[in-house]
Design a protein around this motif. Structure first.
Motif, PDB file in Angstrom:
ATOM      1  N   LEU A   1      -1.986  -1.839  -5.008  1.00 26.15           N
ATOM      2  CA  LEU A   1      -2.975  -1.616  -3.940  1.00 26.15           C
ATOM      3  C   LEU A   1      -3.903  -2.829  -3.803  1.00 26.15           C
ATOM      4  CD1 LEU A   1      -4.227   0.335  -1.882  1.00 26.15           C
ATOM      5  CD2 LEU A   1      -5.549   1.344  -3.728  1.00 26.15           C
TER       6      LEU A   1
ATOM      7  N   LEU B   1       0.838  -1.193   0.000  1.00 26.95           N
ATOM      8  CA  LEU B   1       0.000   0.000   0.000  1.00 26.95           C
ATOM      9  C   LEU B   1       0.884   1.259   0.000  1.00 26.95           C
ATOM     10  CD1 LEU B   1      -3.266   0.625   1.701  1.00 26.95           C
ATOM     11  CD2 LEU B   1      -1.447   2.166   2.320  1.00 26.95           C
TER      12      LEU B   1
ATOM     13  N   THR C   1       1.602  10.719   6.821  1.00 30.09           N
ATOM     14  CA  THR C   1       2.823   9.974   7.150  1.00 30.09           C
ATOM     15  C   THR C   1       2.673   9.119   8.404  1.00 30.09           C
ATOM     16  OG1 THR C   1       4.086  11.800   6.219  1.00 30.09           O
ATOM     17  CG2 THR C   1       5.322  10.192   7.511  1.00 30.09           C
TER      18      THR C   1
ATOM     19  N   ARG D   1      12.715   9.594  -7.756  1.00 30.18           N
ATOM     20  CA  ARG D   1      12.499   9.199  -6.356  1.00 30.18           C
ATOM     21  C   ARG D   1      13.737   8.439  -5.929  1.00 30.18           C
ATOM     22  NH1 ARG D   1       8.936   9.190  -2.386  1.00 30.18           N
ATOM     23  NH2 ARG D   1       7.360  10.215  -3.660  1.00 30.18           N
TER      24      ARG D   1
ATOM     25  N   LYS E   1       5.165  24.855  -0.572  1.00 31.38           N
ATOM     26  CA  LYS E   1       4.589  24.010   0.485  1.00 31.38           C
ATOM     27  C   LYS E   1       5.123  24.495   1.832  1.00 31.38           C
ATOM     28  CE  LYS E   1       4.561  19.333  -0.160  1.00 31.38           C
ATOM     29  NZ  LYS E   1       5.317  18.059  -0.062  1.00 31.38           N
TER      30      LYS E   1
ATOM     31  N   ALA F   1       2.340   1.697  -3.487  1.00 27.44           N
ATOM     32  CA  ALA F   1       1.295   2.192  -4.396  1.00 27.44           C
ATOM     33  C   ALA F   1       1.065   3.687  -4.180  1.00 27.44           C
ATOM     34  CB  ALA F   1      -0.008   1.421  -4.153  1.00 27.44           C
TER      35      ALA F   1
HETATM   36  C1  FPP Z   1       4.661  11.403  -0.162  1.00 32.20           C
HETATM   37  O1  FPP Z   1       4.466  12.731   0.190  1.00 32.20           O
HETATM   38  C2  FPP Z   1       3.345  10.701  -0.293  1.00 32.20           C
HETATM   39  C3  FPP Z   1       2.512  10.366   0.688  1.00 32.20           C
HETATM   40  C4  FPP Z   1       2.895  10.630   2.087  1.00 32.20           C
HETATM   41  C5  FPP Z   1       1.187   9.704   0.484  1.00 32.20           C
HETATM   42  C6  FPP Z   1       0.598   9.802  -0.881  1.00 32.20           C
HETATM   43  C7  FPP Z   1      -0.787   9.285  -0.891  1.00 32.20           C
HETATM   44  C8  FPP Z   1      -1.578   9.298  -1.962  1.00 32.20           C
HETATM   45  C9  FPP Z   1      -1.133   9.816  -3.276  1.00 32.20           C
HETATM   46  C10 FPP Z   1      -2.965   8.746  -1.820  1.00 32.20           C
HETATM   47  C11 FPP Z   1      -3.070   7.439  -2.558  1.00 32.20           C
HETATM   48  C12 FPP Z   1      -3.366   6.384  -1.600  1.00 32.20           C
HETATM   49  C13 FPP Z   1      -3.343   5.037  -1.868  1.00 32.20           C
HETATM   50  C14 FPP Z   1      -3.861   4.147  -0.820  1.00 32.20           C
HETATM   51  C15 FPP Z   1      -2.840   4.428  -3.122  1.00 32.20           C
HETATM   52  P1  FPP Z   1       5.379  13.961  -0.252  1.00 32.20           P
HETATM   53  O2  FPP Z   1       5.040  14.384  -1.639  1.00 32.20           O
HETATM   54  O3  FPP Z   1       5.243  14.962   0.836  1.00 32.20           O
HETATM   55  O4  FPP Z   1       6.837  13.383  -0.126  1.00 32.20           O
HETATM   56  P2  FPP Z   1       7.845  12.884  -1.240  1.00 32.20           P
HETATM   57  O5  FPP Z   1       8.907  13.906  -1.238  1.00 32.20           O
HETATM   58  O6  FPP Z   1       8.325  11.542  -0.745  1.00 32.20           O
HETATM   59  O7  FPP Z   1       7.140  12.796  -2.549  1.00 32.20           O
END
Ligand code: FPP
Ligand code: MG
Length: 323
Positions: A117, A77, A172, A94, A234, A80
């Motif tokens: 998922l 999960l 998170t 990434r 952000k 995904a």
């Molecule tokens: C990283 O955040 C991403 C998350 C914490 C969660 C993302 C969740 C979704 C897109 C919802 C989809 C849900 C499911 C169950 C498939 P960030 O952008 O702050 O950090 P990063 O720098 O690692 O991208």
């Protein structure tokens, strides 16, 4: 031995068994999905979440088949959600490697995320534990909720500290909390143990996100460019705190920068310096240590053991890691 290898020590054999089963779980006759699965498995990070659920199961009495299935479910999960997140953010990298959408393009990335998922749900049902299935469904909705909350608040406006903590708790900390709860549930822990470890996981998750948000102010070695959050407008805790201490004219100037589409390197540094000078990074760091201590306090109910020690070290590792 480095710190994370030491932390893994009490569960090293189970971690290997988990990895083998994770790879098996993704095999399919569809060549594109196979390629995508192999790609995500080869570009994974430090395994913070599986290590957490395995350590927790161990500290609660022992890793079971249900632990392995639940750990795979929550990791799938998580993977995904990152694939979908990179599509949403149009992120091309990434962990210093091309993102799934960069390699396979958006449509396949979205569908690949859907596939992972669904496999997560399959593995959750394989745990034969309704409480674990409940955790997986809860964390999925929390992640989407947190992301939408972040989007709705991302118009480069000031948000309160409460909203900030609500967002990071959902996007998170909910994942870390469920990893810990799944570990405990799979080992038939008592309700009190499950609750303590759930709070441990939530506190660890908040530390993890605070650490990530502080990285944006310094390191250029976290698999993403420093100043990224500021470039996207952000607002995270260091900047929110600094803004709360700023004069009206300072605020006006800072928001004029934060709302710019393309910040220059010098403007990013200006924002970073402002936040540091107003004590924003120091404040976020203080909060991070408070949550670390809260996490460690939850372990007082458990008898001394190598696994409990590893969980204590894990809490410190999350905030002292350098990427
Ligand atoms: C990283 O955040 C991403 C998350 C914490 C969660 C993302 C969740 C979704 C897109 C919802 C989809 C849900 C499911 C169950 C498939 P960030 O952008 O702050 O950090 P990063 O720098 O690692 O991208
Ligand atoms: Mg992202």
């Amino acid at each position: 031995m480095n710190k994370i290898d030491e932390i893994k020590q009490p569960i090293i054999a189970d971690l290997l068994a988990y990895e083998k089963e994770l790879a098996l779980a993704l095999q399919t006759e569809n060549p594109i999905l196979n390629q995508l699965s192999n790609y995500v498995l080869s570009t994974r990070g430090k395994q913070m979440r599986p290590i957490l659920s395995l350590l927790v199961a161990q500290v609660c009495g022992g890793i079971t088949e249900s632990t392995i299935q639940g750990t795979i479910a929550i990791e799938l999960l998580h993977i995904a959600s990152l694939i979908h997140d990179d599509v949403l953010d149009s992120a091309l990298e990434r962990r210093n490697k091309p993102s799934v959408n960069a390699v396979f393009e958006n449509k396949i990335a979205v569908l690949g995320g859907d596939y992972l998922l669904s496999k997560a749900l399959f593995k959750a049902s394989n745990s034969r534990n309704l409480d674990i299935i409940f955790e997986i469904s809860k964390v999925g909705s929390n992640l989407a909720d947190g992301e939408i909350l972040q989007l709705a608040n991302s118009k480069k406006q000031f948000i309160t500290e409460d909203i900030y903590f609500d967002i990071i708790s959902k996007k998170t900390a909910s994942l870390f909390s469920s990893c810990a709860r799944i570990g405990a549930l799979s080992a038939n822990a008592t309700n009190h143990e499950i609750d303590c470890l759930g709070i441990y996981g939530t506190s660890i998750g908040i530390c993890f996100q605070l650490r990530d948000d502080i990285f944006d102010y310094f390191s250029d070695d976290v698999g993403k460019p420093t100043g990224n959050d500021l470039r996207e407008g952000k607002l995270t805790l260091p900047m929110l705190f600094a803004l709360s201490k700023a004069t009206n004219s300072e605020k006006e100037y800072l928001f004029s920068l934060l709302r710019k589409a393309d910040l220059t390197e010098k403007e990013v540094q200006e924002l970073q310096q402002f936040s540091i000078q107003k004590g924003g990074v120091e404040y976020a760091t203080k909060k991070m240590y408070e949550y670390r201590d809260k996490a460690i306090r939850q372990l007082q109910y458990f008898a001394t053991s190598a696994t409990k020690n590893a969980l204590m070290e894990y809490a410190t590792y999350v905030i002292e890691r350098n990427k």
